[in-house]
Design a protein around this motif. Structure first.
Motif, PDB file in Angstrom:
ATOM      1  N   GLY A 118       0.811  -1.214   0.000  1.00  0.00           N
ATOM      2  CA  GLY A 118       0.000   0.000   0.000  1.00  0.00           C
ATOM      3  C   GLY A 118       0.841   1.259   0.000  1.00  0.00           C
ATOM      4  O   GLY A 118       0.594   2.197  -0.780  1.00  0.00           O
ATOM      5  N   VAL A 119       1.850   1.302   0.863  1.00  0.00           N
ATOM      6  CA  VAL A 119       2.735   2.477   0.922  1.00  0.00           C
ATOM      7  C   VAL A 119       3.493   2.635  -0.387  1.00  0.00           C
ATOM      8  O   VAL A 119       3.603   3.740  -0.940  1.00  0.00           O
ATOM      9  N   GLY A 120       4.039   1.540  -0.900  1.00  0.00           N
ATOM     10  CA  GLY A 120       4.825   1.617  -2.127  1.00  0.00           C
ATOM     11  C   GLY A 120       4.019   2.078  -3.320  1.00  0.00           C
ATOM     12  O   GLY A 120       4.481   2.923  -4.109  1.00  0.00           O
ATOM     13  N   LEU A 121       2.806   1.574  -3.482  1.00  0.00           N
ATOM     14  CA  LEU A 121       1.964   2.002  -4.612  1.00  0.00           C
ATOM     15  C   LEU A 121       1.532   3.448  -4.456  1.00  0.00           C
ATOM     16  O   LEU A 121       1.436   4.190  -5.447  1.00  0.00           O
ATOM     17  N   ALA A 122       1.266   3.886  -3.233  1.00  0.00           N
ATOM     18  CA  ALA A 122       0.891   5.279  -3.007  1.00  0.00           C
ATOM     19  C   ALA A 122       2.028   6.236  -3.379  1.00  0.00           C
ATOM     20  O   ALA A 122       1.784   7.368  -3.790  1.00  0.00           O
ATOM     21  N   LEU A 123       3.266   5.764  -3.245  1.00  0.00           N
ATOM     22  CA  LEU A 123       4.425   6.593  -3.584  1.00  0.00           C
ATOM     23  C   LEU A 123       4.785   6.526  -5.066  1.00  0.00           C
ATOM     24  O   LEU A 123       5.779   7.124  -5.488  1.00  0.00           O
ATOM     25  N   GLY A 124       4.002   5.819  -5.849  1.00  0.00           N
ATOM     26  CA  GLY A 124       4.233   5.765  -7.288  1.00  0.00           C
ATOM     27  C   GLY A 124       4.971   4.543  -7.773  1.00  0.00           C
ATOM     28  O   GLY A 124       5.374   4.483  -8.943  1.00  0.00           O
ATOM     29  N   GLY A 125       5.159   3.542  -6.916  1.00  0.00           N
ATOM     30  CA  GLY A 125       5.840   2.328  -7.336  1.00  0.00           C
ATOM     31  C   GLY A 125       4.967   1.456  -8.222  1.00  0.00           C
ATOM     32  O   GLY A 125       3.745   1.663  -8.332  1.00  0.00           O
ATOM     33  N   ASP A 126       5.590   0.502  -8.872  1.00  0.00           N
ATOM     34  CA  ASP A 126       4.870  -0.422  -9.754  1.00  0.00           C
ATOM     35  C   ASP A 126       4.654  -1.759  -9.052  1.00  0.00           C
ATOM     36  O   ASP A 126       5.525  -2.222  -8.311  1.00  0.00           O
ATOM     37  N   PRO A 127       3.514  -2.385  -9.291  1.00  0.00           N
ATOM     38  CA  PRO A 127       3.268  -3.691  -8.674  1.00  0.00           C
ATOM     39  C   PRO A 127       4.290  -4.728  -9.129  1.00  0.00           C
ATOM     40  O   PRO A 127       4.611  -4.817 -10.315  1.00  0.00           O
ATOM     41  N   ALA A 128       4.788  -5.519  -8.193  1.00  0.00           N
ATOM     42  CA  ALA A 128       5.721  -6.612  -8.509  1.00  0.00           C
ATOM     43  C   ALA A 128       4.895  -7.881  -8.695  1.00  0.00           C
ATOM     44  O   ALA A 128       4.834  -8.750  -7.821  1.00  0.00           O
ATOM     45  N   TRP A 370      -7.451 -12.756   9.301  1.00  0.00           N
ATOM     46  CA  TRP A 370      -6.334 -12.784   8.356  1.00  0.00           C
ATOM     47  C   TRP A 370      -6.651 -11.937   7.120  1.00  0.00           C
ATOM     48  O   TRP A 370      -5.874 -11.063   6.736  1.00  0.00           O
ATOM     49  N   VAL A 371      -7.781 -12.223   6.491  1.00  0.00           N
ATOM     50  CA  VAL A 371      -8.149 -11.506   5.258  1.00  0.00           C
ATOM     51  C   VAL A 371      -8.358 -10.025   5.547  1.00  0.00           C
ATOM     52  O   VAL A 371      -7.870  -9.147   4.827  1.00  0.00           O
ATOM     53  N   GLY A 372      -9.070  -9.753   6.639  1.00  0.00           N
ATOM     54  CA  GLY A 372      -9.340  -8.356   6.973  1.00  0.00           C
ATOM     55  C   GLY A 372      -8.085  -7.581   7.302  1.00  0.00           C
ATOM     56  O   GLY A 372      -7.977  -6.391   6.967  1.00  0.00           O
ATOM     57  N   SER A 373      -7.106  -8.240   7.961  1.00  0.00           N
ATOM     58  CA  SER A 373      -5.883  -7.532   8.325  1.00  0.00           C
ATOM     59  C   SER A 373      -5.080  -7.146   7.092  1.00  0.00           C
ATOM     60  O   SER A 373      -4.472  -6.060   7.052  1.00  0.00           O
ATOM     61  N   PHE A 374      -5.062  -7.998   6.069  1.00  0.00           N
ATOM     62  CA  PHE A 374      -4.343  -7.653   4.842  1.00  0.00           C
ATOM     63  C   PHE A 374      -5.003  -6.456   4.155  1.00  0.00           C
ATOM     64  O   PHE A 374      -4.331  -5.493   3.764  1.00  0.00           O
ATOM     65  N   ILE A 375      -6.320  -6.513   4.013  1.00  0.00           N
ATOM     66  CA  ILE A 375      -7.040  -5.419   3.346  1.00  0.00           C
ATOM     67  C   ILE A 375      -6.897  -4.123   4.143  1.00  0.00           C
ATOM     68  O   ILE A 375      -6.647  -3.054   3.581  1.00  0.00           O
ATOM     69  N   LEU A 376      -7.053  -4.227   5.457  1.00  0.00           N
ATOM     70  CA  LEU A 376      -6.940  -3.040   6.303  1.00  0.00           C
ATOM     71  C   LEU A 376      -5.534  -2.458   6.254  1.00  0.00           C
ATOM     72  O   LEU A 376      -5.356  -1.228   6.163  1.00  0.00           O
ATOM     73  N   ALA A 377      -4.509  -3.327   6.313  1.00  0.00           N
ATOM     74  CA  ALA A 377      -3.129  -2.837   6.269  1.00  0.00           C
ATOM     75  C   ALA A 377      -2.830  -2.153   4.947  1.00  0.00           C
ATOM     76  O   ALA A 377      -2.164  -1.102   4.913  1.00  0.00           O
ATOM     77  N   PHE A 378      -3.307  -2.727   3.848  1.00  0.00           N
ATOM     78  CA  PHE A 378      -3.110  -2.102   2.544  1.00  0.00           C
ATOM     79  C   PHE A 378      -3.782  -0.728   2.499  1.00  0.00           C
ATOM     80  O   PHE A 378      -3.169   0.266   2.070  1.00  0.00           O
ATOM     81  N   GLY A 379      -5.022  -0.667   2.953  1.00  0.00           N
ATOM     82  CA  GLY A 379      -5.735   0.604   2.927  1.00  0.00           C
ATOM     83  C   GLY A 379      -5.096   1.650   3.805  1.00  0.00           C
ATOM     84  O   GLY A 379      -4.974   2.827   3.416  1.00  0.00           O
ATOM     85  N   LEU A 380      -4.666   1.251   5.002  1.00  0.00           N
ATOM     86  CA  LEU A 380      -4.026   2.200   5.900  1.00  0.00           C
ATOM     87  C   LEU A 380      -2.697   2.690   5.341  1.00  0.00           C
ATOM     88  O   LEU A 380      -2.358   3.883   5.441  1.00  0.00           O
ATOM     89  N   GLY A 381      -1.927   1.772   4.757  1.00  0.00           N
ATOM     90  CA  GLY A 381      -0.654   2.178   4.179  1.00  0.00           C
ATOM     91  C   GLY A 381      -0.826   3.134   3.021  1.00  0.00           C
ATOM     92  O   GLY A 381      -0.150   4.175   2.947  1.00  0.00           O
ATOM     93  N   TYR A 382      -1.735   2.802   2.123  1.00  0.00           N
ATOM     94  CA  TYR A 382      -1.980   3.657   0.952  1.00  0.00           C
ATOM     95  C   TYR A 382      -2.515   5.017   1.388  1.00  0.00           C
ATOM     96  O   TYR A 382      -2.023   6.059   0.963  1.00  0.00           O
TER      97      TYR A 382
END
Length: 390
Positions: A118-128, A370-382
């Protein structure tokens, strides 16, 4: 270096230590010996003590590959700045702390991976995408592979036509052969493993020599366990179970330390005086302290609330856990020890007691977490990085 930047680096290091503490108190500190505690093979506090030491050893000797993957392999085209590293670690540690407080094992790999992406994509990175496919395959296959192996082992161990002085030593032999092929940084000069190192002192070389040494390790492990189980069945099973717990604890430290210190690795380019080994040592210390101070609560949760574990079922749980954990370390993939252990517990429980061997409600809530933590972490990071850039 400017004072402001020094403070940011210090904040990132503190956040990494906190993350390491949370990992030690949660996933890597709780899951390895939880089956052994559930089988009454070792007291909770003693398990927490040993898992801390073994996790530290794994972090220092095998933690490099996963650390590098988390630090630079999840987003292409950018390197996380100090502020991004701090956001990643605080999100991951915060969600893990919530899991420890509530008694539900939040998957560290899911939270850290989600926040880094989430943080990396918000900063303009490309998906690996290639790395995502590899990680996703491991995460999806883990419940089926781990649960399936555990189901098979738990189905065989109590059968009268497969005596335990045959089945348990066979498992020990497989584990011994795998241990001979674990990669360690300090063995790099002789090929990186005990098998390749041993191959240098026998009269023939090449793949055949490595295979021969691996089989030798397996044969010795099988012989020792067969002798121990033969003279004292209950004690031999308990000691084999504790040995498996030790190997899983070691593997947990090797895998999970990367989730705590991996985000720091890109920053080392600006701090050439700090070596990756020093960072791994710091992460290992954090995991050790977390295991000693915070792991008992989660050990109790996993060992007593998911299922009723006997020694044979616990062995069936730990064997696939060790194999999957070391496979993830070899691939450099962040993996959740909670997912590994819980999946194996479910598989062994289905073999022994059917649906009555596991709490469906607890399991369902855990999977949702598990599923919610991944989605939440991505959203919070972005979202956090978008706000910081305003």
């Amino acid at each position: 270096m400017e004072p402001t930047m020094i403070l940011l680096f210090a904040a990132a290091a503190i956040a990494s230590l906190f993350m390491a503490w949370v990992i030690g108190a949660g996933s890597s500190g709780a899951t390895p010996f939880a089956p052994a505690v559930g089988a009454n093979a070792i007291p909770t506090m003693r398990a927490a003590f040993f898992v801390g030491i073994l996790g530290f050893a794994g972090a220092v000797t095998q933690g490099g590959s996963v650390s590098e993957a988390v630090g630079s392999g999840l987003v292409d085209g950018i390197s996380l700045p100090v502020s991004g590293v701090i956001v990643v670690l605080l999100i991951g540690a915060g969600l893990m702390a919530i899991g420890i407080y509530t008694g539900y094992p939040i998957a560290t790999a899911f939270t850290v991976t989600g926040s880094v992406v989430g943080v990396g994509l918000a900063l303009g990175g490309d998906p690996a995408w290639g790395k995502y496919a590899e990680i996703g395959a491991v995460w999806v296959l883990t419940p089926f592979v781990g649960g399936g192996i555990a189901y098979g082992i738990a189905s065989v161990l109590p059968r009268p036509d497969v005596p335990e002085d045959v089945s348990v030593p066979l498992l020990a032999g497989i584990v011994g052969a795998v241990v001979a092929n674990l990669e360690f940084a300090f063995l790099a000069s002789v090929g990186g493993t005990l098998a390749t190192g041993g191959a240098t002192v026998i009269p023939f070389d090449g793949t055949a020599a490595t295979v021969a040494v691996s089989l030798g390790f397996g044969a010795v492990a099988a012989a020792v366990v067969r002798w121990d189980v033969g003279r004292d069945e209950a004690g031999g099973l308990r000691r084999f179970l504790l040995s498996l717990g030790a190997l899983v604890a070691f593997s947990a430290g090797a895998s999970q330390v990367g989730l705590a210190v991996g985000p720091l690795f890109p920053l080392l380019e600006e701090l050439p005086t700090v070596s990756p080994i020093a960072v791994l040592l710091g992460g290992g210390v954090g995991i050790l302290v977390g295991s000693w101070t915070g792991a008992p609560r989660m050990i109790k949760s996993i060992s007593q609330e998911y299922a009723s574990l006997g020694p044979r079922r616990s062995i069936a749980t730990l064997v696939p856990s060790f194999l999957i954990a070391q496979s993830a370390v070899l691939l450099g993939v962040p993996v959740s020890f909670n997912e590994i252990i819980v999946s194996a517990i479910v598989g062994s429980g289905a073999a022994v007691a059917g649906g009555a061997g596991v709490s469906p409600r607890k399991l369902g809530l855990t999977v949702a977490a598990w599923v919610g933590s991944f989605i939440l972490a991505f959203g919070l990071g972005y979202g956090s990085m978008l706000l910081l850039d305003l």
